[in-house]
Design an enzyme around this catalytic site. Structure first.
Site, PDB file in Angstrom:
ATOM      1  N   ASP A 325       0.823  -1.214   0.000  1.00 29.76           N
ATOM      2  CA  ASP A 325       0.000   0.000   0.000  1.00 29.76           C
ATOM      3  C   ASP A 325       0.855   1.261   0.000  1.00 29.76           C
ATOM      4  OD1 ASP A 325       0.819  -0.873   2.606  1.00 29.76           O
ATOM      5  OD2 ASP A 325      -0.397   0.721   3.466  1.00 29.76           O
ATOM      6  N   GLU A 326       0.263   2.311  -0.494  1.00 26.48           N
ATOM      7  CA  GLU A 326       0.808   3.675  -0.386  1.00 26.48           C
ATOM      8  C   GLU A 326       2.305   3.774  -0.653  1.00 26.48           C
ATOM      9  OE1 GLU A 326      -2.092   5.460   3.073  1.00 26.48           O
ATOM     10  OE2 GLU A 326      -0.492   4.128   3.725  1.00 26.48           O
TER      11      GLU A 326
HETATM   12  C1  TNX Z   1      -3.906   3.939   5.625  1.00 29.33           C
HETATM   13  S1  TNX Z   1      -4.887   1.289   4.984  1.00 29.33           S
HETATM   14  C2  TNX Z   1      -2.886   2.993   5.705  1.00 29.33           C
HETATM   15  C3  TNX Z   1      -2.155   2.847   6.963  1.00 29.33           C
HETATM   16  C4  TNX Z   1      -2.577   3.846   7.991  1.00 29.33           C
HETATM   17  C5  TNX Z   1      -4.073   3.994   7.974  1.00 29.33           C
HETATM   18  C6  TNX Z   1      -4.611   4.889   9.026  1.00 29.33           C
HETATM   19  C7  TNX Z   1      -3.533   1.129   4.435  1.00 29.33           C
HETATM   20  C8  TNX Z   1      -3.358  -0.034   3.596  1.00 29.33           C
HETATM   21  N1  TNX Z   1      -2.632   2.062   4.734  1.00 29.33           N
HETATM   22  O1  TNX Z   1      -0.774   2.935   6.728  1.00 29.33           O
HETATM   23  O2  TNX Z   1      -2.144   3.405   9.230  1.00 29.33           O
HETATM   24  O3  TNX Z   1      -4.458   4.478   6.719  1.00 29.33           O
HETATM   25  O4  TNX Z   1      -5.999   4.841   9.075  1.00 29.33           O
END
Ligand code: TNX
Length: 512
Positions: A325-326
């Site tokens: 993710d991200e």
């Molecule tokens: C998004 S959900 C993220 C996390 C954060 C979260 C906080 C996701 C796959 N990545 O790194 O902790 O939001 O709500």
């Protein structure tokens, strides 16, 4: 004699005779089960549990012994001592636990039959037996007092889950939680028939699992957390203990090593993992998207190979979660190349890949699973490529989302999630074109940027997790908030009994 006294005497006598010959009247269908079973029928009398009740276990079914012990420990508290005995055949009284195949009930299914003298818990597999026991425990009063006789309403429950994957995730990276806390969370999940516990073991702020071939990951990478506290990590022995504890409760651990982004803790531990060869500083803030493993260095893949190999060896469950993710500071093509290679490493060590929905942008390996959290396009793409989906929509299922604007913990970037909102959604109707057959199940993640201890975990997890458990287990047509909230109201006492510090939502008419 005064006629009134005579009448009173006669009435008392009638009452006495009645209470001796006629056992307690009950109605099993009125029990507040969560998750709601597929079918419950009542026969109106009662089974009495006392200290001469024996738990019989089908001979040779070793896996059932632990389940019997867990049951004995629960009812034993009320009646002091409970004997467990292996038997060849079903007994005529007591509690009997056995595995019996049934196509009709399917995997994890069970039939719980409560007669006046005998309770039979037949699971189609050991997990089914464990769930039958959990359902039986919900027929007992929340407050079992020592020495009191317990009456269990008679009848039959036939039950099985809609989804095979019913999970919760705990982020132990942003803040570290010792293994005792983790076990307590596992206990709470087991009571609601959740069968997956996903551990988010690495992120920018901390690396939490011992990797023997890369010791600095925990020495350096595990030494802090959000806010700059001392962090911590699980040794492989600790991890094995958690895995076993979960397995005894029919829960599979899914380990996650998040990559290529969310990797600052690894990049701080080993300079060579950085493209510029320079170790990063510790990170104790809460921003996301700034870190990336160096996708074109061979050492990166040697590192991942070691991590996956060591962790796969101590993970009996079928899954390995690669995060994904991200990864905002990894170029798109580099990301795709990286995810393609990492999936092969996971497969080589005999595990199935799970990744956050972004990994759908790579070529997906057979049996890959996409965890939907935010991006519908990614998720549809994943399904087109043949993947199954785990539903973790942030706006309905994120346990770190605040209940409302007064909640003192958590975040609200996706939504405020009151208990009704958390309950009122159907995984199979959430994303257009993604239906039940594409869905492996659901998972509720607790991200821990703002969560620092077990009480805070409990407050964010309870009572919402009971609702997620029901979404995962009970057919959507059989669920509705009005019925659920009345059942949930009766579980407040159970939470208290388990010393769970839950959120007393005003939407639920909690029973005192
Ligand atoms: C998004 S959900 C993220 C996390 C954060 C979260 C906080 C996701 C796959 N990545 O790194 O902790 O939001 O709500």
């Amino acid at each position: 004699m005064n006629i009134k006294i005579v009448c009173l005497f006669m009435a008392s006598l009638a009452f006495l005779i009645q209470s001796c010959s006629e056992p307690v009247k009950t109605d099993l269908t009125q029990t507040a089960f969560i998750p709601k079973p597929v079918s419950v029928t009542a026969t109106g009398t009662a089974f009495e549990v006392n200290n001469s009740t024996i738990i019989y276990v089908q001979n040779g079914a070793e896996e059932l012994m632990k389940t019997a012990e867990i049951l004995a420990a629960k009812i034993g508290k009320a009646t002091e001592k409970i004997t467990i005995q292996p038997v060849q055949e079903a007994p005529s009284k007591g509690i009997y636990i056995a595995v019996e195949a049934s196509d009709e009930l399917g995997a994890e299914g069970y039939e719980l039959t409560i007669d006046k003298k005998l309770i039979t818990i037949k699971g189609t597999d050991p997990a089914g037996c464990f769930y039958g026991v959990q359902t039986f425990l919900q027929t007992l009063p929340a407050n079992l007092a020592s020495g009191e006789a317990i009456y269990v309403p008679t009848g039959t429950i036939r039950d099985y889950p809609v989804y095979a994957y019913r999970g919760m995730m705990l982020d132990v990276s942003r803040h570290f939680f010792p293994k005792e806390d983790v076990k307590k969370v596992i206990d709470m999940l087991a009571a609601y028939k959740i069968n997956i516990f996903h551990l988010h073991l690495s992120d920018d702020q901390g690396w939490r699992i011992e990797i023997k071939s890369w010791p600095k990951l925990t020495e350096i990478g595990g030494s802090t957390q959000v806010g700059g506290g001392e962090g911590g990590y699980y040794t492989q022995e600790d991890y094995k203990e958690i895995v076993q504890y979960a397995m005894d409760r029919s829960i599979t651990i899914v380990p996650e090593i998040d990559m290529p982004g969310h990797t600052n803790a690894a990049l701080a531990s080993y300079a060579e993992l950085n493209c510029d060869g320079k170790a990063r500083d510790h990170y104790t803030g809460t921003e996301v998207g700034f870190s990336s493993l160096c996708t074109d260095k061979e050492i990166t893949y040697e590192f991942i190979d070691d991590v996956v190999r060591e962790l796969a060896e101590i993970t009996p469950g079928p899954y390995f979660h690669i995060g994904g993710d991200e990864s905002l500071s990894t170029k798109h093509d580099d990301y795709v190349y990286f995810v393609n290679r990492v999936q092969k490493i996971v497969e080589q060590y005999g595990k199935k890949v799970i990744g956050w929905d972004e990994i759908a942008n790579a070529e997906l390996i057979d049996n890959a699973t996409i965890q939907f959290w935010a991006n519908e396009k990614n998720t549809k793409l994943g399904v087109e490529k043949g993947a199954q989906v785990i539903m973790s929509p942030a706006r309905y299922a994120y346990l770190d989302m605040q209940y409302d604007s007064t909640t003192h913990l958590g975040l609200h970037w996706a939504a405020y999630i009151e208990v009704d909102r958390g309950y009122n959604w159907d995984p199979a109707k959430l994303v257009e074109g993604i239906t039940q057959e594409n869905i492996k199940g659901i998972e509720a993640p607790l991200w821990a940027e703002t969560i620092t201890n077990l009480d805070e975990i409990e407050y964010m997890v309870f009572p919402r997790i009971s609702g997620y458990a029901e979404i995962g287990w009970t057919p959507a047509e059989q669920r509705d908030w009005e019925s659920y909230k009345l059942r949930l109201a009766k579980h407040g006492k159970r939470f208290e009994k388990m010393e769970i510090d839950y959120y007393k939502s005003k939407l639920v008419p909690w029973e005192e």
